[in-house]
Scaffold this motif. Structure first.
Motif, PDB file in Angstrom:
ATOM      1  N   LEU A 459      35.228  36.978  34.783  1.00 12.41           N
ATOM      2  CA  LEU A 459      36.683  37.076  34.709  1.00 12.41           C
ATOM      3  C   LEU A 459      37.176  38.301  35.475  1.00 12.41           C
ATOM      4  O   LEU A 459      36.502  39.326  35.496  1.00 12.41           O
ATOM      5  N   THR A 702      38.575  27.492  32.099  1.00  8.70           N
ATOM      6  CA  THR A 702      38.075  27.654  33.466  1.00  8.70           C
ATOM      7  C   THR A 702      36.575  27.918  33.465  1.00  8.70           C
ATOM      8  O   THR A 702      35.996  28.356  32.469  1.00  8.70           O
ATOM      9  N   ASN A 704      34.938  30.270  35.147  1.00  5.74           N
ATOM     10  CA  ASN A 704      34.526  31.669  35.030  1.00  5.74           C
ATOM     11  C   ASN A 704      34.678  32.199  33.606  1.00  5.74           C
ATOM     12  O   ASN A 704      33.954  33.105  33.194  1.00  5.74           O
ATOM     13  N   ASN A 735      40.292  28.915  39.995  1.00  8.05           N
ATOM     14  CA  ASN A 735      40.830  30.143  39.432  1.00  8.05           C
ATOM     15  C   ASN A 735      42.076  30.552  40.209  1.00  8.05           C
ATOM     16  O   ASN A 735      42.119  30.468  41.429  1.00  8.05           O
TER      17      ASN A 735
END
Length: 762
Positions: A459, A702, A704, A735
């Motif tokens: 992140l 997501t 990540n 992302n």
């Protein structure tokens, strides 16, 4: 309905929002008043607007809608006000002497002739002036509080407003309400805008439009952006302010002339058009400073190298009984050859071994190596894995007193003391935002080696910017990408599955997972009640079958979200009920709707550089030794050991054995941590992670985020959730791109800024 009187007793006051239940004495007798009364003390004289209501349990009450603090109208009320503790140095005895000496002239003396107070025994001239200044400041502050309350502006900003604008604050705000955007923290522009419109200011009032433009840029920063395309900014402001394009464009020009915002023109990716990006000046300067300093460091001819690095690598392998991979050797050689180097890779790719090798080699040659990370838990983990002290960047740079909290990136520039270091190694670089990187850049000598270590697939930082990615994508910095999973790590299903997720592949199936450690379990479940049942049973007993696992020592529940039945707020309530239920011998402290209880698992949620702690260092010795210090940092986990109602303190023992003492007034710095968000867990590792994947906002589902959560587990990972959602997360690599300009600035020629030269040789 309006009543006037004096606060006789505070029965209850919520420490979060100042909702108060108090005994209030009027000329007609006593009544119970309820409502929002911040900064109120026993003895205060108030004028209240509201109405009489009847509570089903407590009977008739006066419900407050608005209030105003009044100067005490009788000598008795004034004495009680002076004695209530709000004025430092004045207690009941001193208050009585002041009233006895000056009577009806007391307020006049306090405001205009404070030196007369020195006639009273025990009051010096200096103390008299201090008493007067506090009295006047409190009174002026209250006028501001009352004024802001009328327009629904949070009173927590009153002190900031007073500090910035002084005694004439009300006049200045009435002339230009938008000044509050610049002088108060976390103020809602829309509330200020309503206040201004109510005061009769026109929609196209230039200060309104300018403030709206800056507000729009700040809103973008909350999503990680450093800048906004000009056309997007204009469109947003049109909808926000309901004004014409030319009004916005004219004020953008004026803000540029004043230097409050900056426009940067860049060629589009097609190379045929130019895009105009708009920054708040502090964001632009931060990017510019980072780019310039990194380029100066990187291009410096003052690169001191270890003579025979190949020989040193062989010694490392022999003494440590390890075999460095080609990539690891390349990374260490790159650090030797360059002043700035980036090392990136996922779990099990050998980043820690590289850091330990760099430390050993450079310390052997008498060089000073400094280790740091963006959060307390990341720094603690770095210390544990290397055996060397690591500090948070905030503590290392001594910027704790003025750090910018999320949602309040101030425009100030601060002088940072240069770091006494030959090599600076920063771990968890993906968490470093542009402001923190700017502070670090300012502290580096020319010739200092800077090693940035992180996982580019985790992140991004909570704050604005995309520093690690931008520096890598600029292709100006030596970057080593570690992509080989080491043999020991390759036995772990956790690590293999994390890498598979990163490549967009599903978890290993049984045939693919032969001869792997049983450290990963995936429980497919759609029903929320069943997921909740599994979380509770795993947390309480089931995991004891797999090892020496205890929730309060080495198990952590993770979730993507704060909201919903499987978000942190609800999970913390339910896990508290099941793991630490109410018992007669456990003391409690209510804070809003939350009940804190002895034995609760909690987390520090903001950096506090002043809070005192102590730690026993020699428990086996009769003469136990203690070390002490100050500072508990965002992300540190601990357990409430004691709640003392008499002393109004909460004692918390943190995971590293530090014991800290919190006043009840500091309780907003902690929150329950039976379950924490994956964002909060970044930079940490837990022996066991129970990760739940619920239906939540799409922007949280997501790849990540899933990858980051998985890599928090060290020994055992259990994932619970809807398989369709898990698969969606694996496939969702979209992302949100952050609007930044660091990569662009890295490609430009430097602007002439210089790093300080070192006083001593490398």
């Amino acid at each position: 309905m309006e009543i006037k009187g004096e606060i006789k007793d505070i029965i209850y006051q919520n420490e979060i929002n100042s909702y108060t239940v108090a005994e209030f004495e009027t000329s007609d007798g006593e009544t119970i008043v309820v409502g929002y009364l911040p900064f109120i003390n026993v003895g205060d004289t108030l004028k209240l607007q509201g109405n009489i209501v009847t509570h089903q349990d407590y009977g008739e009450q006066f419900k407050i809608t608005t209030f105003e603090k009044l100067m005490p109208e009788t000598l008795g009320a004034l004495e009680r006000y002076l004695a209530n503790g709000t004025i430092k140095g004045v207690g009941p005895a001193t208050a009585k002497r002041i009233i006895k000496e000056f009577g009806e002239e007391t307020i006049h003396v306090l405001k205009f002739e404070p030196r007369k107070l020195a006639n009273i025994k025990g009051i010096t001239v200096d103390k008299a002036i201090q008493i007067s200044e506090t009295f006047v400041e409190n009174w002026e502050l209250w006028q501001i509080v009352g004024f802001l309350e009328k327009f629904n502006i949070g009173v927590q900003n009153a002190k900031n407003v007073y500090k910035a604008l002084g005694a004439n604050a009300i006049e200045e705000i009435e002339a230009n309400p938008y000044i509050l955007v610049d002088v108060a923290n976390n103020v809602d522009f829309k509330k200020i805008d309503k206040m201004a419109i109510d005061l009769g200011l026109p929609y196209n009032y230039e200060k309104r439009v300018k403030s709206g433009i800056k507000y729009a840029l700040m809103c973008a920063s909350y999503n990680g952006h450093c800048c906004v395309l000009l056309e997007n900014l204009i469109e947003f402001c049109k909808n926000l302010l309901n004004v014409q394009d030319e009004d916005i464009q004219d004020n953008i020009i004026e803000l540029k002339i004043k230097g409050e915002i900056i426009e940067e023109q860049r060629e589009n990716e097609d190379g045929e058009s130019v895009q105009k990006w708009i920054y708040l000046s502090s964001f632009y300067r931060a990017e510019e400073n980072v780019a310039d300093k990194i380029k100066i460091l990187n291009n410096s001819k003052n690169i001191k190298k270890i003579g025979n690095i190949s020989k040193e690598l062989k010694i490392i392998e022999k003494t440590s009984e390890i075999e460095l991979s080609d990539k690891q050797k390349e990374a260490i050689e790159s650090v030797n050859e360059n002043n700035v180097c980036i090392i990136t890779g996922g779990p099990g790719t050998g980043k820690t071994t590289i850091i330990k090798s760099i430390i050993e080699i450079y310390k052997k040659y008498g060089k000073k190596v400094v280790l740091c990370a963006p959060t307390g838990r990341a720094a603690k983990r770095m210390t544990q894995t290397t055996g060397e002290e690591a500090k948070t960047l905030h503590r290392l740079l001594e910027i704790g007193k003025f750090e910018s909290e999320q949602g309040n990136f101030n425009n100030k520039e601060y002088d940072i003391a240069p770091l006494d270091a030959d090599v600076v190694i920063v771990d968890e670089m993906s968490m470093v935002d542009i402001f923190l990187m700017n502070y670090l850049s300012k502290a580096l000598y020319q010739g200092t080696k800077l090693v940035l270590v992180g996982d580019i697939d985790q992140l991004p930082s909570v704050g604005p910017g995309s520093v690690l990615k931008d520096l890598i994508n600029s292709e100006k910095i030596a970057t080593i990408v570690l992509n080989k999973i080491f043999r020991q790590a390759a036995k772990s299903k956790i690590i293999l599955n994390a890498h598979r997720v990163n490549e967009g592949e599903a978890f290993l199936n049984n045939s693919e997972a032969e001869n792997q450690k049983e450290d990963f379990f995936y429980i497919k479940e759609i029903n929320q009640e069943k997921i909740l049942y599994n979380i509770i049973s795993l947390s309480k007993e089931r995991l004891k079958n797999y090892g020496n696992y205890d929730f309060f020592k080495n198990i952590q529940v993770l979730t993507p979200t704060k909201k919903g039945k499987l978000g942190t707020k609800e999970l913390n309530k339910i896990l508290q009920e099941n793991l630490n239920p109410k018992r007669d011998y456990l003391k409690e402290k209510a804070f809003g709707e939350v009940i804190y209880r002895e034995n609760d698992r909690v987390m520090q949620i903001k950096n506090n550089y002043d809070i005192f702690w102590e730690k026993q260092t020699n428990s086996n010795n009769i003469n136990n030794k203690y070390e002490s210090g100050t500072g508990i940092f965002n992300g540190e986990l601990g357990v409430i050991e004691k709640i003392d109602d008499l002393e109004k303190t909460i004692t918390i023992k943190f995971d590293d054995e530090k014991i800290a003492y919190y006043q009840f007034s500091e309780i907003e710095q902690i929150e329950h941590a039976y379950a924490i968000t994956i964002h909060k867990a970044q930079g940490s590792e837990f022996d066991v992670a129970i990760m739940v994947i619920p239906q939540t906002a799409p922007q949280l589902l997501t790849r990540n985020l899933l990858y980051t959560g998985m890599t928090r587990a060290k020994e055992l990972l259990i994932i619970l959730g809807n398989p369709n959602l898990v698969q969606y997360m694996i496939q969702n690599a979209d992302n949100k791109k952050r609007n930044t300009g660091l990569m662009y600035k890295m490609g430009r020629s430097k602007s002439g800024q210089k790093c300080p030269k070192r006083d001593r040789p490398m």
